[in-house]
Write a protein that holds these residues in place. Structure first.
Motif, mmCIF file in Angstrom:
data_model
loop_
_atom_site.group_PDB
_atom_site.id
_atom_site.type_symbol
_atom_site.label_atom_id
_atom_site.label_comp_id
_atom_site.label_asym_id
_atom_site.label_seq_id
_atom_site.Cartn_x
_atom_site.Cartn_y
_atom_site.Cartn_z
ATOM 1 N N ARG A 1 -2.606 2.125 -7.160
ATOM 2 C CA ARG A 1 -3.476 2.616 -8.237
ATOM 3 C C ARG A 1 -4.326 1.484 -8.818
ATOM 4 N NH1 ARG A 1 1.054 5.758 -9.282
ATOM 5 N NH2 ARG A 1 1.818 4.337 -10.883
ATOM 6 N N LEU A 2 -3.726 0.318 -9.008
ATOM 7 C CA LEU A 2 -4.461 -0.839 -9.515
ATOM 8 C C LEU A 2 -5.578 -1.233 -8.552
ATOM 9 C CD1 LEU A 2 -4.749 -3.214 -11.553
ATOM 10 C CD2 LEU A 2 -3.184 -4.475 -10.060
ATOM 11 N N LEU A 3 -5.269 -1.279 -7.282
ATOM 12 C CA LEU A 3 -6.261 -1.635 -6.271
ATOM 13 C C LEU A 3 -7.389 -0.611 -6.219
ATOM 14 C CD1 LEU A 3 -6.655 -3.922 -4.282
ATOM 15 C CD2 LEU A 3 -5.458 -2.586 -2.573
ATOM 16 N N ARG A 4 -7.065 0.655 -6.336
ATOM 17 C CA ARG A 4 -8.083 1.712 -6.331
ATOM 18 C C ARG A 4 -9.005 1.584 -7.543
ATOM 19 N NH1 ARG A 4 -5.368 6.770 -5.200
ATOM 20 N NH2 ARG A 4 -5.496 6.015 -3.075
ATOM 21 N N ALA A 5 -8.432 1.313 -8.715
ATOM 22 C CA ALA A 5 -9.248 1.141 -9.930
ATOM 23 C C ALA A 5 -10.162 -0.077 -9.794
ATOM 24 C CB ALA A 5 -8.341 0.989 -11.149
ATOM 25 N N TYR A 6 -9.632 -1.173 -9.268
ATOM 26 C CA TYR A 6 -10.445 -2.380 -9.065
ATOM 27 C C TYR A 6 -11.568 -2.114 -8.068
ATOM 28 C CZ TYR A 6 -11.822 -6.970 -7.399
ATOM 29 O OH TYR A 6 -12.550 -8.056 -7.018
ATOM 30 N N LEU B 1 0.799 -1.216 0.000
ATOM 31 C CA LEU B 1 0.000 0.000 0.000
ATOM 32 C C LEU B 1 0.836 1.272 0.000
ATOM 33 C CD1 LEU B 1 -2.976 -0.975 2.302
ATOM 34 C CD2 LEU B 1 -2.875 -0.884 -0.187
ATOM 35 N N SER B 2 2.128 1.148 0.261
ATOM 36 C CA SER B 2 2.985 2.333 0.229
ATOM 37 C C SER B 2 3.525 2.598 -1.181
ATOM 38 C CB SER B 2 4.150 2.166 1.205
ATOM 39 O OG SER B 2 5.010 1.129 0.772
ATOM 40 N N ARG B 3 3.369 1.672 -2.082
ATOM 41 C CA ARG B 3 3.875 1.792 -3.455
ATOM 42 C C ARG B 3 2.779 2.282 -4.389
ATOM 43 N NH1 ARG B 3 8.894 1.375 -2.019
ATOM 44 N NH2 ARG B 3 9.545 -0.637 -1.237
ATOM 45 N N GLY B 4 3.148 3.064 -5.380
ATOM 46 C CA GLY B 4 2.205 3.673 -6.298
ATOM 47 C C GLY B 4 1.464 2.744 -7.243
ATOM 48 N N PRO B 5 2.143 1.900 -8.039
ATOM 49 C CA PRO B 5 1.442 1.128 -9.070
ATOM 50 C C PRO B 5 0.390 0.173 -8.498
ATOM 51 C CG PRO B 5 3.800 1.076 -9.467
ATOM 52 C CD PRO B 5 3.592 1.749 -8.142
#
Length: 169
Positions: free
Chosen positions: A50-55, A43-47
């Motif tokens: 972002r993937l989790l947020r989109a899902y 959760l501290s990493r960007g990619p």
């Protein structure tokens, strides 16, 4: 010649379908196990974030609808008082609903529901006012789920559930 080309195309389609099934199983089974072990790092990493947020945004749109097996949990933040929504697998159990703890008891939605002792779940096109959350595990809770869901829950290493009781309308 035409028959061998059809066979080859059929094999390619089967191979693609098998690959997609493998990706789906990896997403549903391996990701929760891996995520529980590496939560803070991921959760501290960007990619990945972002993937989790989109899902999650996609899942919020279909959760709680008549055709979806996912429920849409609405709960209050224990510190902020802000309203949050979380998509979760949902199944009836006893006098309420059962929600799997896919990422363990350190997840925010679980701690928020336990602190507030009430929430709402939209499921199958209806909204339920629920409360008195109980952490349960064991064969009785697992057997409440359909066999296909039980297999995925076991493969993902999910054994704990939150039982939310109906509070009335």
């Amino acid at each position: 010649m035409g028959t061998s080309k059809k066979v080859r195309t059929g094999r390619q389609v089967a191979l693609v379908m098998l690959a997609l099934a493998g990706v789906l199983v990896a997403w549903l089974v391996l990701l929760p196990r891996w995520f529980r072990r590496n939560r803070s790092l991921l959760l501290s990493r960007g990619p990945f974030r972002r993937l989790l947020r989109a899902y999650n945004n996609w899942a919020l749109h279909i959760s709680g609808t008549r055709r979806s097996s996912w429920g849409l949990l609405t709960h209050l933040g224990r510190r902020s008082g802000r309203t949050y929504q979380t998509s979760l697998g949902t199944h009836p159990f006893g006098d309420g609903l059962l929600l799997p703890l896919g990422y363990g008891t350190r997840t925010d939605w679980y701690r928020n529901v336990m602190a507030a002792e009430e929430c709402a779940v939209a499921w199958k096109g209806r909204t339920y006012h629920l409360g008195r959350p109980e952490l349960i595990s064991g064969p009785e809770a697992m057997e409440a789920w359909p066999i296909r869901d039980r297999i995925l829950l076991r493969l993902a290493g999910i054994h704990d559930f939150v039982w939310l009781h109906h509070l009335g309308e």
